[in-house]
Design an enzyme around this catalytic site. Structure first.
Site, PDB file in Angstrom:
ATOM      1  N   LEU A  10      -5.313  -7.068  -6.434  1.00  0.00           N
ATOM      2  CA  LEU A  10      -4.992  -8.115  -7.400  1.00  0.00           C
ATOM      3  C   LEU A  10      -6.167  -8.994  -7.829  1.00  0.00           C
ATOM      4  CD1 LEU A  10      -1.473  -9.128  -6.042  1.00  0.00           C
ATOM      5  CD2 LEU A  10      -2.097  -7.396  -7.734  1.00  0.00           C
ATOM      6  N   GLY A  55       0.786  -1.227   0.000  1.00  0.00           N
ATOM      7  CA  GLY A  55       0.000   0.000   0.000  1.00  0.00           C
ATOM      8  C   GLY A  55       0.820   1.281   0.000  1.00  0.00           C
ATOM      9  N   HIS A  88      -1.249   0.670 -13.159  1.00  0.00           N
ATOM     10  CA  HIS A  88      -0.508  -0.507 -13.621  1.00  0.00           C
ATOM     11  C   HIS A  88       0.944  -0.084 -13.898  1.00  0.00           C
ATOM     12  CE1 HIS A  88      -0.078  -4.484 -15.375  1.00  0.00           C
ATOM     13  NE2 HIS A  88       0.641  -3.923 -16.320  1.00  0.00           N
ATOM     14  N   ASN A 144       1.301   3.189  -2.548  1.00  0.00           N
ATOM     15  CA  ASN A 144       0.484   4.159  -3.291  1.00  0.00           C
ATOM     16  C   ASN A 144      -0.673   4.660  -2.429  1.00  0.00           C
ATOM     17  OD1 ASN A 144       1.224   4.617  -6.291  1.00  0.00           O
ATOM     18  ND2 ASN A 144       1.598   2.434  -5.973  1.00  0.00           N
ATOM     19  N   ASN A 154      -7.567   2.184 -11.878  1.00  0.00           N
ATOM     20  CA  ASN A 154      -6.468   1.300 -11.471  1.00  0.00           C
ATOM     21  C   ASN A 154      -5.148   1.903 -11.920  1.00  0.00           C
ATOM     22  OD1 ASN A 154      -5.170  -1.150 -10.588  1.00  0.00           O
ATOM     23  ND2 ASN A 154      -5.034  -1.771 -12.731  1.00  0.00           N
ATOM     24  N   LEU A 170      -9.856  -9.587  -9.721  1.00  0.00           N
ATOM     25  CA  LEU A 170     -10.694  -9.009 -10.769  1.00  0.00           C
ATOM     26  C   LEU A 170     -11.933  -8.370 -10.125  1.00  0.00           C
ATOM     27  CD1 LEU A 170     -10.732  -8.937 -13.912  1.00  0.00           C
ATOM     28  CD2 LEU A 170     -12.260 -10.901 -13.810  1.00  0.00           C
TER      29      LEU A 170
HETATM   30  C1  GAR Z   1       2.028  -0.850  -7.854  1.00  0.00           C
HETATM   31  O1  GAR Z   1       3.281  -0.753  -8.493  1.00  0.00           O
HETATM   32  C2  GAR Z   1       0.944  -1.056  -8.885  1.00  0.00           C
HETATM   33  O2  GAR Z   1       1.232  -0.437 -10.110  1.00  0.00           O
HETATM   34  C3  GAR Z   1       0.936  -2.535  -9.020  1.00  0.00           C
HETATM   35  O3  GAR Z   1       1.101  -3.022  -7.714  1.00  0.00           O
HETATM   36  C4  GAR Z   1       1.962  -2.139  -7.018  1.00  0.00           C
HETATM   37  C5  GAR Z   1       1.395  -1.898  -5.631  1.00  0.00           C
HETATM   38  O4  GAR Z   1       2.354  -1.298  -4.820  1.00  0.00           O
HETATM   39  N1  GAR Z   1      -0.289  -3.003  -9.597  1.00  0.00           N
HETATM   40  C6  GAR Z   1      -0.344  -3.965 -10.504  1.00  0.00           C
HETATM   41  O5  GAR Z   1       0.646  -4.575 -10.869  1.00  0.00           O
HETATM   42  C7  GAR Z   1      -1.741  -4.268 -11.052  1.00  0.00           C
HETATM   43  N2  GAR Z   1      -1.681  -5.134 -12.168  1.00  0.00           N
HETATM   44  P1  GAR Z   1       1.951  -0.668  -3.422  1.00  0.00           P
HETATM   45  O6  GAR Z   1       1.175  -1.716  -2.626  1.00  0.00           O
HETATM   46  O7  GAR Z   1       3.238  -0.327  -2.760  1.00  0.00           O
HETATM   47  O8  GAR Z   1       1.113   0.562  -3.706  1.00  0.00           O
END
Ligand code: GAR
Length: 192
Positions: free
Chosen positions: A85, A12, A104, A14, A102, A87
């Site tokens: 993660l 988390g 990516h 982000n 979302n 759907l």
């Molecule tokens: C992020 O880099 C996001 O882009 C990716 O998971 C990470 C979460 O990081 N999402 C995907 O790959 C979706 N397909 P975080 O938990 O540190 O925010």
């Protein structure tokens, strides 16, 4: 007040940046953090800011209306997936049309789809010999990583960059842009 709900499955980072960005904002707040994993660190981060959390399992998410009802009761304006993660089920998408986004860690439509998350994406990018990668923020539809693109930004892959290095470059962009893109979307919704 415009209200955000964040869905995350893991660390988390982000989510943390989004929470910090809107922390003292009088017009936009993060009202709820949801996770499919009771041990996800994102829940701790939400607790630290006294933001309510909700953990659900597969049955609740895919075979009940509980999550939709919770989000509707809280008058959520925007659902933000941040490292989530699973759907998103059709019922949730129908209840929040164009209100789910979302992030990516690659330049979609390349390097997306089921199972493509985190370092798996970066590994594929390096193996493909790409000279640049980036981030994509997009609306969510019933398919992994396929909704309309809202924002992309790029970084250069230097010779010798490994997965950790490009993951770091991507993360810097994500942390910078995701809160701002969310803010812009919510400003557009203001009069709706
Ligand atoms: C992020 O880099 C996001 O882009 C990716 O998971 C990470 C979460 O990081 N999402 C995907 O790959 C979706 N397909 P975080 O938990 O540190 O925010």
């Amino acid at each position: 007040m415009k209200r955000i709900a964040i869905f995350a499955s893991g660390s988390g980072s982000n989510a943390q940046k989004i929470i910090e960005y809107f922390h003292k904002n009088k017009e936009i707040e993060v009202s709820l953090v949801l996770s499919n994993r009771p041990d996800a660190y994102v829940l701790q981060r939400a607790d630290n800011f006294e933001i309510p959390t909700h953990v659900f399992d597969r049955d609740e998410f895919y075979h009940s209306n509980e999550v939709v009802k919770l989000l509707q009761n809280l008058n959520i304006d925007l659902i933000v997936l941040a490292g989530f993660l699973w759907l998103v089920p059709e019922g949730l998408i129908k209840a929040f049309p164009k209100r789910i986004i979302n992030i990516h860690p690659a330049l979609l439509p390349k390097f997306g789809g089921k199972g493509m998350y985190g370092n798996k994406v970066h590994k594929a990018v390096i193996e493909a010999g790409e000279q640049e990668s980036g981030i994509t923020i997009h609306y969510v539809n019933e398919h992994f990583d396929e909704g309309e693109i809202i924002h992309q930004s790029k970084y250069k892959i230097d010779k010798g960059d490994n997965v950790d290095m490009i993951a770091y470059k991507g993360q810097q962009l994500e942390h910078h842009y995701y809160p701002k893109v969310i803010e812009n979307l919510l400003k557009k919704y203001r009069n709706n």
